[in-house]
Design an enzyme around this catalytic site. Structure first.
Site, mmCIF file in Angstrom:
data_model
loop_
_atom_site.group_PDB
_atom_site.id
_atom_site.type_symbol
_atom_site.label_atom_id
_atom_site.label_comp_id
_atom_site.label_asym_id
_atom_site.label_seq_id
_atom_site.Cartn_x
_atom_site.Cartn_y
_atom_site.Cartn_z
ATOM 1 N N ASN A 12 0.868 -1.174 0.000
ATOM 2 C CA ASN A 12 0.000 0.000 0.000
ATOM 3 C C ASN A 12 0.907 1.226 0.000
ATOM 4 O OD1 ASN A 12 -1.786 2.046 0.571
ATOM 5 N ND2 ASN A 12 -2.298 1.337 2.641
ATOM 6 N N TRP A 13 1.037 1.833 -1.176
ATOM 7 C CA TRP A 13 1.971 2.969 -1.297
ATOM 8 C C TRP A 13 1.429 4.224 -0.634
ATOM 9 C CZ3 TRP A 13 3.862 2.841 -7.144
ATOM 10 C CH2 TRP A 13 4.430 1.581 -7.411
ATOM 11 N N LYS A 14 0.160 4.226 -0.291
ATOM 12 C CA LYS A 14 -0.491 5.413 0.292
ATOM 13 C C LYS A 14 -0.260 6.631 -0.608
ATOM 14 C CE LYS A 14 -0.183 3.267 4.784
ATOM 15 N NZ LYS A 14 -0.075 3.394 6.230
ATOM 16 N N HIS A 98 -9.463 1.571 4.824
ATOM 17 C CA HIS A 98 -8.202 1.655 5.567
ATOM 18 C C HIS A 98 -8.407 2.584 6.768
ATOM 19 C CE1 HIS A 98 -4.095 2.710 6.602
ATOM 20 N NE2 HIS A 98 -3.746 1.591 6.010
ATOM 21 N N GLU A 100 -6.772 4.904 7.924
ATOM 22 C CA GLU A 100 -6.517 6.330 7.654
ATOM 23 C C GLU A 100 -7.752 6.972 7.019
ATOM 24 O OE1 GLU A 100 -2.892 5.685 5.510
ATOM 25 O OE2 GLU A 100 -1.906 5.131 7.386
ATOM 26 N N GLU A 170 -5.526 -4.712 10.754
ATOM 27 C CA GLU A 170 -4.474 -3.718 10.956
ATOM 28 C C GLU A 170 -4.722 -2.968 12.264
ATOM 29 O OE1 GLU A 170 -2.506 -2.591 6.996
ATOM 30 O OE2 GLU A 170 -4.235 -1.300 7.238
ATOM 31 N N GLY A 176 2.575 2.297 10.873
ATOM 32 C CA GLY A 176 3.561 3.363 10.710
ATOM 33 C C GLY A 176 4.260 3.759 11.991
ATOM 34 N N SER A 216 3.421 -2.116 10.405
ATOM 35 C CA SER A 216 4.875 -2.227 10.597
ATOM 36 C C SER A 216 5.439 -3.600 10.227
ATOM 37 C CB SER A 216 5.261 -1.832 12.021
ATOM 38 O OG SER A 216 4.855 -0.498 12.281
ATOM 39 N N GLY A 237 2.772 -1.073 4.343
ATOM 40 C CA GLY A 237 2.833 0.345 3.993
ATOM 41 C C GLY A 237 4.270 0.771 3.745
ATOM 42 N N GLY A 238 4.886 1.356 4.754
ATOM 43 C CA GLY A 238 6.233 1.932 4.629
ATOM 44 C C GLY A 238 7.238 1.037 3.918
#
Ligand code: PGA
Length: 254
Positions: A12-14, A98, A100, A170, A176, A216, A237-238
């Protein structure tokens, strides 16, 4: 081979990567991951990079996902993107709800359920995200929250649609933050989610649904997390923003 369910690892590149940066990343992934058949690998770039990324991964083992979509059919909805538009770029998966988006765009489980139905109507596989906050975990209401979110976000799906839906667990406090749920916390939550799926659908459906862990995930913790009996993949993600770390997560999971 992992359990009865094939691992599904999605990046997930966000809100990251210009088209040029996205192409760099995906060219590297295509090269490094060529030949990996044990895992379904998905990249989820921002909308603006879908077209170009889709050309690069055509004929590869990488699949394309989007990070969101509208619950509506094409029409007068300024700023929104419909499922039919994603299909144009061979998108197969779409991340929905998600945390966010639940937090910043105030998306409700009810809205997410509408999006999941619209995704299925267009033959896109939804990745429905759920997870508790730190406050909820500390209050001891994690299971109640997960059950509520599942009930709400999966409302109206048929058994056939559910079997083609992915759930991403999640924990919000692990996204993150560098704090990963322990493998036991992840396995316990995943087993609970599967139990809820049995009660909302049936045993056969619950056995087919892939439940990803997100929060993470890194090369160093991927193997242990993925080896848990109810963990069927990861939403990353990251660590999905670099060729090396995303490749290592996948290779360490096999
Ligand atoms: P993270 O994000 O891997 O950067 O924690 C995961 C996610 O939000 O999907």
């Amino acid at each position: 081979m992992h359990k009865d369910r094939k691992l599904l690892i999605a990046g997930n590149w966000k809100m990251n990567k210009t088209v040029a940066e996205g192409l760099d990343l995906v060219q590297g992934l295509r090269r490094e991951l060529a030949g990996v058949k044990e895992v379904d690998i998905v990249v989820c770039p921002p909308y603006t990079a879908l077209s170009e990324v889709s050309k690069i991964i055509m004929d590869s083992n990488l699949r394309l996902g989007a990070q969101n979509m509208s619950e509506q059919a094409p029409g007068a909805y300024t700023g929104e993107i419909a499922a039919a538009m994603l299909k144009e770029f061979s998108v197969r998966y779409v991340i929905l709800g998600h945390s966010e988006r639940r937090q910043f765009q105030k998306e409700s489980s009810e809205l997410i359920a509408k999006k999941a139905l619209a995704a299925h109507a267009a033959s896109l596989k939804p990745i429905v995200c759920i997870g508790e906050t730190l406050e909820e975990r500390e209050k001891g209401v994690t299971e109640q929250i997960l059950e509520q979110q599942l009930r709400g976000s999966l409302a109206g799906l048929s058994k056939e649609q559910m079997a083609e839906t992915v759930v991403a667990y999640e924990p919000v406090w692990a996204i993150g933050t560098g704090k990963t749920a322990t493998t036991q916390q992840a396995q316990d939550a995943h087993a609970f989610i599967r139990k809820v799926l049995v009660s909302l659908f049936d045993d056969a459906v619950a056995k087919r649904v892939r439940i990803q862990y997100g929060g993470s995930v890194k090369p160093a913790n991927a193997r242990e997390l993925m080896s848990q009996p109810d963990v069927d993949g990861a939403l990353v993600g990251g660590a999905s923003l670099e060729v090396r770390s995303f490749t290592d997560i996948i290779k360490n999971s096999i």
